[in-house]
Design a protein around this motif. Structure first.
Motif, PDB file in Angstrom:
ATOM      1  N   ASN A   1     -20.530  -2.110  21.092  1.00  0.00           N
ATOM      2  CA  ASN A   1     -19.203  -2.458  20.546  1.00  0.00           C
ATOM      3  C   ASN A   1     -18.164  -1.352  20.718  1.00  0.00           C
ATOM      4  N   VAL A   2     -18.450  -0.352  21.559  1.00  0.00           N
ATOM      5  CA  VAL A   2     -17.470   0.703  21.786  1.00  0.00           C
ATOM      6  C   VAL A   2     -16.409   0.221  22.768  1.00  0.00           C
ATOM      7  N   GLU A   3     -15.184   0.707  22.599  1.00  0.00           N
ATOM      8  CA  GLU A   3     -14.120   0.438  23.556  1.00  0.00           C
ATOM      9  C   GLU A   3     -13.831   1.723  24.322  1.00  0.00           C
ATOM     10  N   ARG A   4     -13.354   1.573  25.555  1.00  0.00           N
ATOM     11  CA  ARG A   4     -13.191   2.722  26.439  1.00  0.00           C
ATOM     12  C   ARG A   4     -11.812   2.736  27.087  1.00  0.00           C
ATOM     13  N   VAL A   5     -11.271   3.927  27.232  1.00  0.00           N
ATOM     14  CA  VAL A   5     -10.043   4.133  27.995  1.00  0.00           C
ATOM     15  C   VAL A   5     -10.289   5.293  28.949  1.00  0.00           C
ATOM     16  N   PHE A   6     -10.059   5.068  30.235  1.00  0.00           N
ATOM     17  CA  PHE A   6     -10.340   6.083  31.252  1.00  0.00           C
ATOM     18  C   PHE A   6      -9.057   6.698  31.801  1.00  0.00           C
ATOM     19  N   ASN A   7      -9.202   7.929  32.256  1.00  0.00           N
ATOM     20  CA  ASN A   7      -8.105   8.612  32.923  1.00  0.00           C
ATOM     21  C   ASN A   7      -8.693   9.510  34.006  1.00  0.00           C
ATOM     22  N   ARG A   8      -8.071   9.503  35.176  1.00  0.00           N
ATOM     23  CA  ARG A   8      -8.529  10.359  36.272  1.00  0.00           C
ATOM     24  C   ARG A   8      -7.795  11.689  36.198  1.00  0.00           C
ATOM     25  N   ILE A   9      -8.567  12.773  36.037  1.00  0.00           N
ATOM     26  CA  ILE A   9      -7.980  14.107  35.926  1.00  0.00           C
ATOM     27  C   ILE A   9      -7.850  14.752  37.296  1.00  0.00           C
ATOM     28  N   ILE A  10      -8.908  14.697  38.087  1.00  0.00           N
ATOM     29  CA  ILE A  10      -8.931  15.287  39.431  1.00  0.00           C
ATOM     30  C   ILE A  10      -9.610  14.316  40.383  1.00  0.00           C
ATOM     31  N   TYR A  11      -9.050  14.180  41.592  1.00  0.00           N
ATOM     32  CA  TYR A  11      -9.686  13.374  42.638  1.00  0.00           C
ATOM     33  C   TYR A  11      -9.790  14.248  43.878  1.00  0.00           C
ATOM     34  N   ASN A  12     -10.993  14.755  44.136  1.00  0.00           N
ATOM     35  CA  ASN A  12     -11.245  15.572  45.321  1.00  0.00           C
ATOM     36  C   ASN A  12     -11.795  14.656  46.410  1.00  0.00           C
ATOM     37  N   LYS A  13     -10.899  14.158  47.268  1.00  0.00           N
ATOM     38  CA  LYS A  13     -11.306  13.199  48.293  1.00  0.00           C
ATOM     39  C   LYS A  13     -12.234  13.830  49.327  1.00  0.00           C
ATOM     40  N   GLU A  14     -12.006  15.105  49.639  1.00  0.00           N
ATOM     41  CA  GLU A  14     -12.826  15.772  50.646  1.00  0.00           C
ATOM     42  C   GLU A  14     -14.285  15.860  50.199  1.00  0.00           C
ATOM     43  N   GLU A  15     -14.503  16.191  48.936  1.00  0.00           N
ATOM     44  CA  GLU A  15     -15.861  16.317  48.407  1.00  0.00           C
ATOM     45  C   GLU A  15     -16.351  15.020  47.758  1.00  0.00           C
ATOM     46  N   LYS A  16     -15.506  13.989  47.776  1.00  0.00           N
ATOM     47  CA  LYS A  16     -15.847  12.676  47.234  1.00  0.00           C
ATOM     48  C   LYS A  16     -16.326  12.753  45.781  1.00  0.00           C
ATOM     49  N   LYS A  17     -15.540  13.441  44.978  1.00  0.00           N
ATOM     50  CA  LYS A  17     -15.879  13.511  43.567  1.00  0.00           C
ATOM     51  C   LYS A  17     -14.607  13.468  42.728  1.00  0.00           C
ATOM     52  N   GLN A  18     -14.773  12.974  41.509  1.00  0.00           N
ATOM     53  CA  GLN A  18     -13.648  12.845  40.595  1.00  0.00           C
ATOM     54  C   GLN A  18     -14.028  13.400  39.232  1.00  0.00           C
ATOM     55  N   LEU A  19     -13.030  13.962  38.557  1.00  0.00           N
ATOM     56  CA  LEU A  19     -13.194  14.352  37.171  1.00  0.00           C
ATOM     57  C   LEU A  19     -12.545  13.256  36.339  1.00  0.00           C
ATOM     58  N   ILE A  20     -13.372  12.535  35.598  1.00  0.00           N
ATOM     59  CA  ILE A  20     -12.908  11.387  34.826  1.00  0.00           C
ATOM     60  C   ILE A  20     -12.974  11.685  33.336  1.00  0.00           C
ATOM     61  N   GLU A  21     -11.882  11.404  32.651  1.00  0.00           N
ATOM     62  CA  GLU A  21     -11.850  11.505  31.187  1.00  0.00           C
ATOM     63  C   GLU A  21     -12.116  10.132  30.596  1.00  0.00           C
ATOM     64  N   GLU A  22     -13.005  10.085  29.632  1.00  0.00           N
ATOM     65  CA  GLU A  22     -13.317   8.826  28.952  1.00  0.00           C
ATOM     66  C   GLU A  22     -13.061   8.985  27.457  1.00  0.00           C
TER      67      GLU A  22
END
Length: 257
Positions: free
Chosen positions: A205-226
């Protein structure tokens, strides 16, 4: 629905559109299950203007509904939809471009906007598919496996090898293959031991809101805030590095303190 609000395009706005696109499946799913006080999708019309189509129905990848400007009927391909919204018990669900525009207003302007809009606009709830096709979906998958007490499922959402590289880089150590393998194994053992000793958290029953902090396309990784919003009103914010592997699947790396 007011179709005349102007929005400045930015990386933040592009992420808003990304969230709307990747949660459209939930809107369709809800339309097919039950009725709502109001529903609409947003698309670009023949004049190049983004407008809302109201009271929509979905069939064969098309939405059919009514244009509020002239009460005319219209069919729109799901591929051309950039946003969606539902209203349930006076609460806005979805409406990503609306939220983005509102966030750009001053406090006084927000009060006037809310009065005119007439709906409750809270944190929202991002309904990404619980799978590994997106970073956000990977997090939801992990949390679902926690709730189901599935250690095997939780492990399937992790990439300890790339997490090891992250950890070694942060500590300034040389990233050598042997050290990566050893660190990855230690991280996996620590992960399992922690769940066995402390139990798995419950995200029911948890609700979630996401935000992308960093998107490193070269290394194919993202820092995601939840942001997690529990049914008792408590909130918790976590940040995770999430990486895409060679199979185009996103896996959870490390929690950023």
């Amino acid at each position: 629905m007011n179709n005349k609000a102007k929005i400045e395009v930015s990386n933040e706005y592009l992420y808003v559109l990304y969230k709307a696109k990747n949660t459209l499946w939930h809107f369709i799913n809800q339309l097919e299950k039950r009725s709502f006080d109001y529903n609409a999708v947003k698309f670009k019309d023949e004049k190049g203007i983004y407008v809302w189509l109201e009271t929509v129905k979905y069939e064969n990848n098309f939405f059919s509904g009514i244009l509020p400007e002239n009460n005319g009927k219209k069919n729109v391909s799901a591929d051309g939809v950039i946003d969606w919204m539902l209203v349930e018990k006076g609460r806005l669900i979805g409406g990503y471009t609306i939220r983005f525009y509102r966030d750009s207003l001053s406090d006084e302007e927000k009060i006037n906007f809310d009065i005119d809009f007439g709906l409750r606009i809270d944190n929202g709830n991002d309904f990404f598919k619980p799978d590994l096709s997106t970073p956000e979906g990977a997090l939801i998958s992990l949390e679902n496996f926690y709730t189901e007490h599935s250690l095997e499922g939780a492990l399937s959402c992790k990439d300890f090898y790339k997490e090891a590289i992250n950890v070694l880089l942060e500590t300034g150590k040389d990233v050598e293959e042997k050290l990566i393998q050893e660190t990855a194994e230690l991280l996996k053992l620590a992960f399992i031991e922690n769940l066995q000793d402390n139990g798995m958290p419950n995200f029911k029953n948890v609700e979630r809101v996401f935000n992308r902090i960093i998107y490193n396309k070269e290394e194919k990784k993202q820092l995601i805030e939840e942001k997690l919003i529990y049914d008792n009103g408590e909130e918790q914010i976590n940040k995770f590095w999430i990486s895409e592997n060679e199979e185009k699947k996103w896996k959870i790396l490390d929690l950023v303190e």
